[in-house]
Design a protein around this motif. Structure first.
Motif, PDB file in Angstrom:
ATOM      1  N   PHE A   1       0.852  -1.180   0.000  1.00 51.21           N
ATOM      2  CA  PHE A   1       0.000   0.000   0.000  1.00 51.21           C
ATOM      3  C   PHE A   1       0.889   1.232   0.000  1.00 51.21           C
ATOM      4  O   PHE A   1       1.877   1.294   0.708  1.00 51.21           O
ATOM      5  N   SER A   2       0.535   2.194  -0.820  1.00 49.79           N
ATOM      6  CA  SER A   2       1.288   3.434  -0.874  1.00 49.79           C
ATOM      7  C   SER A   2       0.314   4.591  -0.951  1.00 49.79           C
ATOM      8  O   SER A   2      -0.660   4.530  -1.715  1.00 49.79           O
ATOM      9  N   LEU A   3       0.553   5.619  -0.157  1.00 53.34           N
ATOM     10  CA  LEU A   3      -0.285   6.805  -0.199  1.00 53.34           C
ATOM     11  C   LEU A   3      -0.223   7.435  -1.584  1.00 53.34           C
ATOM     12  O   LEU A   3      -1.211   7.888  -2.126  1.00 53.34           O
ATOM     13  N   PHE A   4       0.944   7.464  -2.162  1.00 51.93           N
ATOM     14  CA  PHE A   4       1.126   7.969  -3.518  1.00 51.93           C
ATOM     15  C   PHE A   4       1.445   6.758  -4.393  1.00 51.93           C
ATOM     16  O   PHE A   4       2.530   6.217  -4.348  1.00 51.93           O
ATOM     17  N   ASP A   5       0.470   6.328  -5.189  1.00 47.87           N
ATOM     18  CA  ASP A   5       0.657   5.127  -5.992  1.00 47.87           C
ATOM     19  C   ASP A   5       1.699   5.355  -7.082  1.00 47.87           C
ATOM     20  O   ASP A   5       2.249   6.419  -7.239  1.00 47.87           O
ATOM     21  N   LYS A   6       1.951   4.318  -7.839  1.00 45.12           N
ATOM     22  CA  LYS A   6       3.015   4.357  -8.836  1.00 45.12           C
ATOM     23  C   LYS A   6       2.539   4.833 -10.196  1.00 45.12           C
ATOM     24  O   LYS A   6       3.245   4.694 -11.180  1.00 45.12           O
ATOM     25  N   LYS A   7       1.347   5.379 -10.281  1.00 39.60           N
ATOM     26  CA  LYS A   7       0.845   5.914 -11.540  1.00 39.60           C
ATOM     27  C   LYS A   7       1.676   7.144 -11.922  1.00 39.60           C
ATOM     28  O   LYS A   7       2.230   7.807 -11.056  1.00 39.60           O
ATOM     29  N   PRO A   8       1.729   7.456 -13.201  1.00 38.06           N
ATOM     30  CA  PRO A   8       2.460   8.655 -13.612  1.00 38.06           C
ATOM     31  C   PRO A   8       1.876   9.901 -12.941  1.00 38.06           C
ATOM     32  O   PRO A   8       0.669   9.982 -12.714  1.00 38.06           O
ATOM     33  N   ASP A   9       2.743  10.828 -12.619  1.00 39.03           N
ATOM     34  CA  ASP A   9       2.317  12.072 -11.981  1.00 39.03           C
ATOM     35  C   ASP A   9       1.436  12.867 -12.942  1.00 39.03           C
ATOM     36  O   ASP A   9       1.740  12.987 -14.118  1.00 39.03           O
ATOM     37  N   THR A  10       0.334  13.381 -12.436  1.00 37.48           N
ATOM     38  CA  THR A  10      -0.554  14.196 -13.258  1.00 37.48           C
ATOM     39  C   THR A  10      -0.271  15.667 -13.007  1.00 37.48           C
ATOM     40  O   THR A  10       0.097  16.040 -11.894  1.00 37.48           O
ATOM     41  N   PRO A  11      -0.413  16.499 -14.012  1.00 38.40           N
ATOM     42  CA  PRO A  11      -0.191  17.935 -13.812  1.00 38.40           C
ATOM     43  C   PRO A  11      -1.148  18.470 -12.748  1.00 38.40           C
ATOM     44  O   PRO A  11      -2.325  18.115 -12.723  1.00 38.40           O
ATOM     45  N   GLN A  12      -0.630  19.300 -11.882  1.00 39.72           N
ATOM     46  CA  GLN A  12      -1.418  19.858 -10.793  1.00 39.72           C
ATOM     47  C   GLN A  12      -1.886  21.265 -11.137  1.00 39.72           C
ATOM     48  O   GLN A  12      -1.135  22.049 -11.711  1.00 39.72           O
ATOM     49  N   SER A  13      -3.111  21.573 -10.763  1.00 36.05           N
ATOM     50  CA  SER A  13      -3.613  22.924 -10.979  1.00 36.05           C
ATOM     51  C   SER A  13      -3.323  23.769  -9.744  1.00 36.05           C
ATOM     52  O   SER A  13      -3.281  23.269  -8.615  1.00 36.05           O
ATOM     53  N   PHE A  14      -3.104  25.061  -9.974  1.00 36.55           N
ATOM     54  CA  PHE A  14      -2.811  25.981  -8.880  1.00 36.55           C
ATOM     55  C   PHE A  14      -4.037  26.089  -7.981  1.00 36.55           C
ATOM     56  O   PHE A  14      -5.154  26.246  -8.468  1.00 36.55           O
ATOM     57  N   PRO A  15      -3.859  26.035  -6.650  1.00 36.38           N
ATOM     58  CA  PRO A  15      -4.992  26.154  -5.728  1.00 36.38           C
ATOM     59  C   PRO A  15      -5.476  27.604  -5.637  1.00 36.38           C
ATOM     60  O   PRO A  15      -5.038  28.375  -4.778  1.00 36.38           O
ATOM     61  N   ALA A  16      -6.385  27.982  -6.502  1.00 32.97           N
ATOM     62  CA  ALA A  16      -6.832  29.369  -6.630  1.00 32.97           C
ATOM     63  C   ALA A  16      -7.425  29.938  -5.338  1.00 32.97           C
ATOM     64  O   ALA A  16      -7.207  31.102  -5.024  1.00 32.97           O
ATOM     65  N   ASP A  17      -8.165  29.144  -4.580  1.00 25.47           N
ATOM     66  CA  ASP A  17      -8.801  29.622  -3.346  1.00 25.47           C
ATOM     67  C   ASP A  17      -8.065  29.149  -2.101  1.00 25.47           C
ATOM     68  O   ASP A  17      -8.682  28.849  -1.080  1.00 25.47           O
ATOM     69  N   TYR A  18      -6.743  29.079  -2.177  1.00 28.62           N
ATOM     70  CA  TYR A  18      -5.973  28.504  -1.083  1.00 28.62           C
ATOM     71  C   TYR A  18      -6.147  29.248   0.231  1.00 28.62           C
ATOM     72  O   TYR A  18      -6.207  28.643   1.297  1.00 28.62           O
ATOM     73  N   ARG A  19      -6.266  30.572   0.206  1.00 31.50           N
ATOM     74  CA  ARG A  19      -6.409  31.320   1.457  1.00 31.50           C
ATOM     75  C   ARG A  19      -7.743  31.002   2.137  1.00 31.50           C
ATOM     76  O   ARG A  19      -7.787  30.728   3.338  1.00 31.50           O
ATOM     77  N   ALA A  20      -8.825  31.035   1.388  1.00 31.63           N
ATOM     78  CA  ALA A  20     -10.151  30.750   1.951  1.00 31.63           C
ATOM     79  C   ALA A  20     -10.239  29.299   2.434  1.00 31.63           C
ATOM     80  O   ALA A  20     -10.785  29.032   3.511  1.00 31.63           O
TER      81      ALA A  20
END
Length: 133
Positions: free
Chosen positions: A22-41
């Motif tokens: 078991f792995s928290l981060f599986d071995k699938k290819p990394d997917t592009p991440q979107s910027f957290p636009a509402d990170y402060r809220a």
């Protein structure tokens, strides 16, 4: 007789020869991440539930999310520093936490930020100091 066979059948299932983990981060290819636009809220909403008493936070500062390597995956990380009021009214030393975002959403707070927050450019976060219950 059927009762005796059950443990053997279960044992056979668990020893399939394939190595599985078991792995928290599986071995699938990394997917592009979107910027957290509402990170402060999102962070303010989370902190209202995370802190025992969100009122009276001092010295709150936060860094804008940046991409960092987290267990081999590129994720947005924001660093947060604050001093929360204790139940007796006193304040502890400021705490530094790393906030992990996955797919543009707050995923978790990492209490021991370690190298994740090294060199982070923190700026005042007055909204956190104005939190209410």
């Amino acid at each position: 007789m059927a009762i005796l066979m059950l443990p053997i059948a279960l044992a056979a299932c668990s020893s399939g020869g394939e190595e599985r983990s078991f792995s928290l981060f599986d071995k699938k290819p990394d997917t592009p991440q979107s910027f957290p636009a509402d990170y402060r809220a999102e962070l303010l909403g989370f902190m209202k539930t995370y802190l025992n008493n969100p009122v009276g936070v001092r010295d709150a500062a936060m860094a804008e999310p940046v991409m960092r390597d987290v267990n081999g995956k590129m994720r947005y990380i924001s660093c947060l520093r604050y001093s929360a009021r204790e139940s007796d009214g006193s304040y502890r030393e400021p705490r530094e936490r790393a906030v992990l975002f996955v797919n543009g959403r707050l995923d978790r707070m990492i209490e021991k930020s370690g190298d994740l927050c090294t060199g982070a450019a923190l700026s005042p976060f007055p909204e956190m100091e104005k939190m209410t219950r």
